[in-house]
Design an enzyme around this catalytic site. Sequence first.
Site, mmCIF file in Angstrom:
data_model
loop_
_atom_site.group_PDB
_atom_site.id
_atom_site.type_symbol
_atom_site.label_atom_id
_atom_site.label_comp_id
_atom_site.label_asym_id
_atom_site.label_seq_id
_atom_site.Cartn_x
_atom_site.Cartn_y
_atom_site.Cartn_z
ATOM 1 N N THR A 1 0.655 -8.667 -2.330
ATOM 2 C CA THR A 1 -0.730 -9.167 -1.922
ATOM 3 C C THR A 1 -1.874 -8.098 -1.877
ATOM 4 O OG1 THR A 1 -0.015 -8.945 0.475
ATOM 5 C CG2 THR A 1 -0.132 -11.288 -0.390
ATOM 6 N N GLU A 2 -1.387 -6.618 -1.914
ATOM 7 C CA GLU A 2 -2.578 -5.950 -1.600
ATOM 8 C C GLU A 2 -2.063 -4.470 -2.167
ATOM 9 O OE1 GLU A 2 -3.428 -5.332 2.382
ATOM 10 O OE2 GLU A 2 -3.378 -7.653 2.856
ATOM 11 N N LEU A 3 -1.723 -4.516 -3.290
ATOM 12 C CA LEU A 3 -1.129 -3.202 -4.019
ATOM 13 C C LEU A 3 -2.154 -2.233 -4.455
ATOM 14 C CD1 LEU A 3 1.107 -2.254 -5.590
ATOM 15 C CD2 LEU A 3 0.374 -3.271 -7.787
ATOM 16 N N HIS B 1 0.834 -1.122 0.121
ATOM 17 C CA HIS B 1 0.057 0.013 -0.019
ATOM 18 C C HIS B 1 0.922 1.126 -0.081
ATOM 19 C CE1 HIS B 1 -3.576 -2.375 0.944
ATOM 20 N NE2 HIS B 1 -3.051 -3.061 1.948
#
Length: 568
Positions: free
Chosen positions: A439-441, A410
């Site tokens: 995993t959480e761009l 993030h």
Amino acid sequence: MDPAVRLFLLALVFKSSESLGDELVKNGGFESMDHWGCWQIQCSLTTDKHSGHHALKVTGRHNWYEGPSQFIELTPGHLYTASGWVKLLSDQPGQPGQDVFLEIGYTYTDGSQYFFVAGSHNGVKTSDGWVHLTGNFDVPKKPTKEVRIYYQGPDPSVSFVVDDVSLKEISPVSNWRHISDSVINQTRKSDIHIHVTTASHVKRADVEIHVLQKKRSFPLGTDVSYTAYNSNAAGGKFRAFLQRHFNWATPGLPLKWHFTEQRRGQVNYQDALTTIHGLRKQGLKVRGHNLVWSVKDYVQDWLQQLSGNELRTVVKQHIIDIMNVTHGLLEHWDVNNENLHGTWYQDTLHDPDYDLELFRIAHHADPNVKLFLNEYGVVAGGHSTNDYLKQAQHFKAANVGLYGLGVQCHFPSEYAPEPSLIKKRLDVLAQAGLPIWVTELDVQAQDENRRADFYETALRAVYGHPAVEGIVFWGFWDQAHWLGRKASLVQGDDMQMNAAGRRVFDLFENQWTTDETHSLPTSGQLTVRGFHGDYEIRVMHQGRELANLNKTFTLAKGDHSVNINVHQ
Ligand SMILES: *[C@@H]1O[C@H](CO)[C@@H](O)[C@H](O)[C@H]1NC(C)=O
Ligand SMILES: *[C@@H]1O[C@H](CO)[C@@H](O)[C@H](O)[C@H]1NC(C)=O
Ligand SMILES: *[C@@H]1O[C@H](CO)[C@@H](O)[C@H](O)[C@H]1NC(C)=O
């Protein structure tokens, strides 16, 4: 991996190895008190040192953010590495540990201030002894009046000792784009050798070969909002977009324990299962996120009342239950979310090794699902990268079923991802020798063209790193994105791609997908280097496709040969 390729990749890593600038901290070894400021706190020299003869003892603090500081000079836009040591002199009764930061404080010429964590360690106790805070960072491109480096974090009642502070400029990876392109060519593609034999009356000049990638192997996923996915109004378009552009998905909310069992005994697996079954039916692979989340704020109230054997039993049963109902449906599980930034289960059970036990329980419950750590501040930020490497090595050595490292990615608001830092941090994590998944761009920029640039840089840096095995966005549609439009790829009721979406999908679906037509050389031999995935080769003669000569196959690591006989 091909030894030549391995050598080539090693050479790339070696080539980009650090060259350090001069020491920017004066008297970082605290042999005296020179150059350090102790505003509103008490500092004294002590022989309880990390190295040399002395360190600095810090007492009499009134606020968590107070600590010894020094003014330093940093150049906007340049890259630095910071390092410092700290040791606590007391613990806070009833508290699991102290969060300790090596901080950079900016005062800009316009009077505004910005505080940045250069190195951090959470849950520090006296029993940890000397703790290393380190990380790399880039300086905001804003006119700056003054900059300070300082320690902060522990409760004012907790005194501490600091030593060996260092801050040095590091060089950018000047050829990062070339390295990224080379890694992409080496790790995301393989050669397709095409041998064509022709009947004597067929002129080879009249033959064309069309090499068409029908499907991408590289995992590209997104967080899936279960409300958007299952909504009557938008669900159809949302699902169609997912199926067209992604091959992986993470239902980000409905598998979390505080969602599935907000009240003890009232278990809701249905929202997750409906979404997972739907995604799988669409051909997407699914990540499980997450079995437990060690950050206290995300531990349900009823769970926070438990301790000891009752807590152990409840956690174990939860893991067994949720892995049972999702058995065979998920490829991955994030086991213990953000465990560098929260240790609630370990603290509550007074069992520092319970982090390993959680993996053992999960691995035993389903040995086929791949287990991950999942962390922030390790690639988009650098304050926990080195701790994450240590944690990964610890888990790997303990042999508890850890498969890979999830790096959340993030990026901060209006921050342009710095490709050199992304590469350097991934290089550090890659030393664990485990696959890395983004995993959480997400990136954030109000302006969609700026956002497009941010996403492109981040994607080239991670897709162009050999340790990265998959990339998952943390949402794409502004109406279902936790950050709203400023991070979105797609917007509005009709789900139109904005500039960021067009850029991202141009990369994956155009630049990083193979679709080439070649005329047949007189040798009848042709080599096409293609991105990994499912292929169809079509044969054209005088501009017309020859029926039944087409070949389909999957291109993976390693060359693939295709023989075609044109006897038209
Ligand atoms: C890509 O890799 C192949 C195989 O190693 C090599 O022959 C080719 O020159 C590379 N292409 C580029 C553009 O670097
Ligand atoms: C797993 O779930 C099935 C239903 O899907 C149930 O019949 C079975 O008892 C469960 N097994 C365990 C060990 O909980
Ligand atoms: C391509 O090949 C498949 C079987 O391999 C066949 O069913 C299909 O008709 C072929 N298409 C053309 C255009 O020849």
